[in-house]
Enzyme design. Structure first.
Site, PDB file in Angstrom:
ATOM      1  N   ASN A  16       0.870  -1.178   0.000  1.00  0.00           N
ATOM      2  CA  ASN A  16       0.000   0.000   0.000  1.00  0.00           C
ATOM      3  C   ASN A  16       0.910   1.231   0.000  1.00  0.00           C
ATOM      4  O   ASN A  16       1.524   1.536   1.018  1.00  0.00           O
ATOM      5  CB  ASN A  16      -0.890  -0.039   1.251  1.00  0.00           C
ATOM      6  CG  ASN A  16      -1.719   1.221   1.424  1.00  0.00           C
ATOM      7  OD1 ASN A  16      -1.784   2.061   0.505  1.00  0.00           O
ATOM      8  ND2 ASN A  16      -2.349   1.374   2.570  1.00  0.00           N
ATOM      9  N   LYS A  59       0.132   4.283  -0.166  1.00  0.00           N
ATOM     10  CA  LYS A  59      -0.481   5.480   0.450  1.00  0.00           C
ATOM     11  C   LYS A  59      -0.246   6.704  -0.459  1.00  0.00           C
ATOM     12  O   LYS A  59      -0.272   6.564  -1.673  1.00  0.00           O
ATOM     13  CB  LYS A  59       0.060   5.658   1.872  1.00  0.00           C
ATOM     14  CG  LYS A  59      -0.079   4.362   2.690  1.00  0.00           C
ATOM     15  CD  LYS A  59       0.156   4.513   4.152  1.00  0.00           C
ATOM     16  CE  LYS A  59      -0.045   3.164   4.836  1.00  0.00           C
ATOM     17  NZ  LYS A  59       0.123   3.198   6.270  1.00  0.00           N
ATOM     18  N   HIS A  79      -9.269   1.222   5.433  1.00  0.00           N
ATOM     19  CA  HIS A  79      -7.943   1.363   6.027  1.00  0.00           C
ATOM     20  C   HIS A  79      -8.045   2.260   7.255  1.00  0.00           C
ATOM     21  O   HIS A  79      -8.863   3.185   7.287  1.00  0.00           O
ATOM     22  CB  HIS A  79      -6.965   1.956   5.003  1.00  0.00           C
ATOM     23  CG  HIS A  79      -5.554   1.912   5.498  1.00  0.00           C
ATOM     24  ND1 HIS A  79      -5.051   2.856   6.347  1.00  0.00           N
ATOM     25  CD2 HIS A  79      -4.561   1.008   5.301  1.00  0.00           C
ATOM     26  CE1 HIS A  79      -3.788   2.541   6.645  1.00  0.00           C
ATOM     27  NE2 HIS A  79      -3.473   1.418   6.011  1.00  0.00           N
ATOM     28  N   GLU A 120      -6.410   4.659   8.217  1.00  0.00           N
ATOM     29  CA  GLU A 120      -6.300   6.105   7.939  1.00  0.00           C
ATOM     30  C   GLU A 120      -7.621   6.650   7.381  1.00  0.00           C
ATOM     31  O   GLU A 120      -7.978   7.798   7.636  1.00  0.00           O
ATOM     32  CB  GLU A 120      -5.117   6.345   6.984  1.00  0.00           C
ATOM     33  CG  GLU A 120      -3.787   6.154   7.721  1.00  0.00           C
ATOM     34  CD  GLU A 120      -2.679   5.489   6.925  1.00  0.00           C
ATOM     35  OE1 GLU A 120      -2.699   5.552   5.684  1.00  0.00           O
ATOM     36  OE2 GLU A 120      -1.788   4.896   7.551  1.00  0.00           O
ATOM     37  N   GLU A 177      -5.005  -4.923  10.608  1.00  0.00           N
ATOM     38  CA  GLU A 177      -3.955  -3.929  10.789  1.00  0.00           C
ATOM     39  C   GLU A 177      -4.178  -3.208  12.120  1.00  0.00           C
ATOM     40  O   GLU A 177      -4.961  -2.239  12.181  1.00  0.00           O
ATOM     41  CB  GLU A 177      -3.988  -2.904   9.656  1.00  0.00           C
ATOM     42  CG  GLU A 177      -3.697  -3.494   8.292  1.00  0.00           C
ATOM     43  CD  GLU A 177      -3.081  -2.472   7.346  1.00  0.00           C
ATOM     44  OE1 GLU A 177      -2.055  -2.792   6.740  1.00  0.00           O
ATOM     45  OE2 GLU A 177      -3.601  -1.346   7.238  1.00  0.00           O
ATOM     46  N   GLY A 233       2.996   2.161  10.762  1.00  0.00           N
ATOM     47  CA  GLY A 233       3.941   3.262  10.612  1.00  0.00           C
ATOM     48  C   GLY A 233       4.698   3.607  11.879  1.00  0.00           C
ATOM     49  O   GLY A 233       5.314   4.668  11.971  1.00  0.00           O
ATOM     50  N   SER A 287       3.895  -2.212  10.156  1.00  0.00           N
ATOM     51  CA  SER A 287       5.354  -2.259  10.322  1.00  0.00           C
ATOM     52  C   SER A 287       5.972  -3.589   9.872  1.00  0.00           C
ATOM     53  O   SER A 287       6.891  -4.099  10.502  1.00  0.00           O
ATOM     54  CB  SER A 287       5.747  -1.946  11.766  1.00  0.00           C
ATOM     55  OG  SER A 287       5.377  -0.610  12.082  1.00  0.00           O
TER      56      SER A 287
HETATM   57  P1  13P Z   1       3.400   0.322   7.572  1.00  0.00           P
HETATM   58  O1  13P Z   1       3.881  -0.976   6.945  1.00  0.00           O
HETATM   59  O2  13P Z   1       4.156   1.508   7.083  1.00  0.00           O
HETATM   60  O3  13P Z   1       3.320   0.206   9.044  1.00  0.00           O
HETATM   61  O4  13P Z   1       1.888   0.539   7.048  1.00  0.00           O
HETATM   62  C1  13P Z   1       0.993  -0.499   7.154  1.00  0.00           C
HETATM   63  C2  13P Z   1      -0.238  -0.147   6.426  1.00  0.00           C
HETATM   64  O5  13P Z   1      -0.972   0.749   6.837  1.00  0.00           O
HETATM   65  C3  13P Z   1      -0.532  -0.856   5.182  1.00  0.00           C
HETATM   66  O6  13P Z   1      -1.832  -0.619   4.749  1.00  0.00           O
END
Ligand code: 13P
Length: 264
Positions: A9, A11, A107, A109, A180, A186, A226
């Protein structure tokens, strides 16, 4: 056997040139490197699936850069209506037209930064299942929900509200769930293998209770948060983890290749 999914992803990263360079480098690795070739046979035999989710503006370049069908493209979001006066939104027919096989829905976010609620996410999931695009539906608890002992309650309510009206065959064949935990996204703080497995096992049990054994056995459940080349193999070795949804580490082609390698 459930097909493993290694999904990146991106983003809000990677412009058109970066997306296209990434795809070309990955395809070069797949066609020329010894391990890359192993990945090609795993993709061809249906053991693994490689997915990348560019931003809307880079989807076209990512699709155009592909010279094979080894990599599938996903969108990161979608609107549930087919068309109309929804300024700033992108529809499922548009994603189909652009060449997306998947779309990420819910997601963390989208839930926590953009306030997408249960009702909206259910609409998005249902609309997606009526299209030719397949959903990767994300769930996960906040740190305070975990520390207050509410992880299971949160996962149940996120899933119940979304899959309430779905049928067993749809769940088993078309839906991918991504677990997740928000505190792991992150932050560099990956869930331990056993915590990730515990949550994914719980999700499969919820699917079993609602949809029965066939659906819960074939439902693919990913872990995200992560993920790095250093922890991907042990996460993937857990019996209820069928793949990974990777943010930061999917932005570097070499790291993404190492994560694919860990799935072989
Ligand atoms: P990270 O791998 O940067 O922690 O992000 C995970 C994520 O949100 C994938 O959709």
């Amino acid at each position: 056997m459930r097909r493993k999914m290694i999904a990146g992803n991106w983003k809000m990263n990677n412009n058109q040139a970066e997306a296209s360079n990434f795809i070309s480098s990955l395809e070069t690795w797949l066609s020329s490197d010894q391990t890359g070739k192993k990945a090609v046979s795993a993709v061809s035999s249906g053991e693994i699936e490689i997915v990348l989710a560019p931003s809307f503006t880079s989807i076209g370049s990512a699709v155009a850069a592909k010279s094979t069908n080894l990599i599938q493209i996903s969108a990161q979001n979608v609107h549930h209506k087919q068309s109309g006066a929804y300024t700033g939104e992108v529809s499922l027919p548009m994603l189909e037209d652009a060449g997306c096989k998947y779309v990420i829905i819910g997601h963390s976010e989208r839930r926590h930064v953009f306030g997408e609620d249960f009702d909206l996410l259910e609409k998005k999931l249902i609309a997606t299942l009526e299209s030719r695009v397949l959903p990767i539906f994300c769930v996960g608890e906040l740190l305070e929900e975990r520390t207050s002992g509410n992880m299971k309650k949160v996962l149940s309510s996120q899933l119940d509200s979304a899959w309430n009206s779905l049928t067993s065959d749809v769940i088993g064949e078309m839906v991918v769930i991504a677990y997740e935990p928000v505190w792991a996204i992150g932050t560099g703080q990956t869930a331990s293998d056993s915590d990730a497995e515990y949550a994914c096992d719980f999700i499969r049990t919820l699917a079993y209770d609602k949809f029965g054994i066939a659906a819960s056995d074939s439902l693919r459940i990913l872990y995200g948060g992560s993920v790095k080349p250093e922890n991907s193999a042990s996460l993937l070795s857990q019996s209820n983890i069928d793949g990974l949804l990777i943010g930061g580490a999917s932005l570097e082609v070499e790291q993404f290749e190492r994560i694919i390698t860990s799935a072989l």
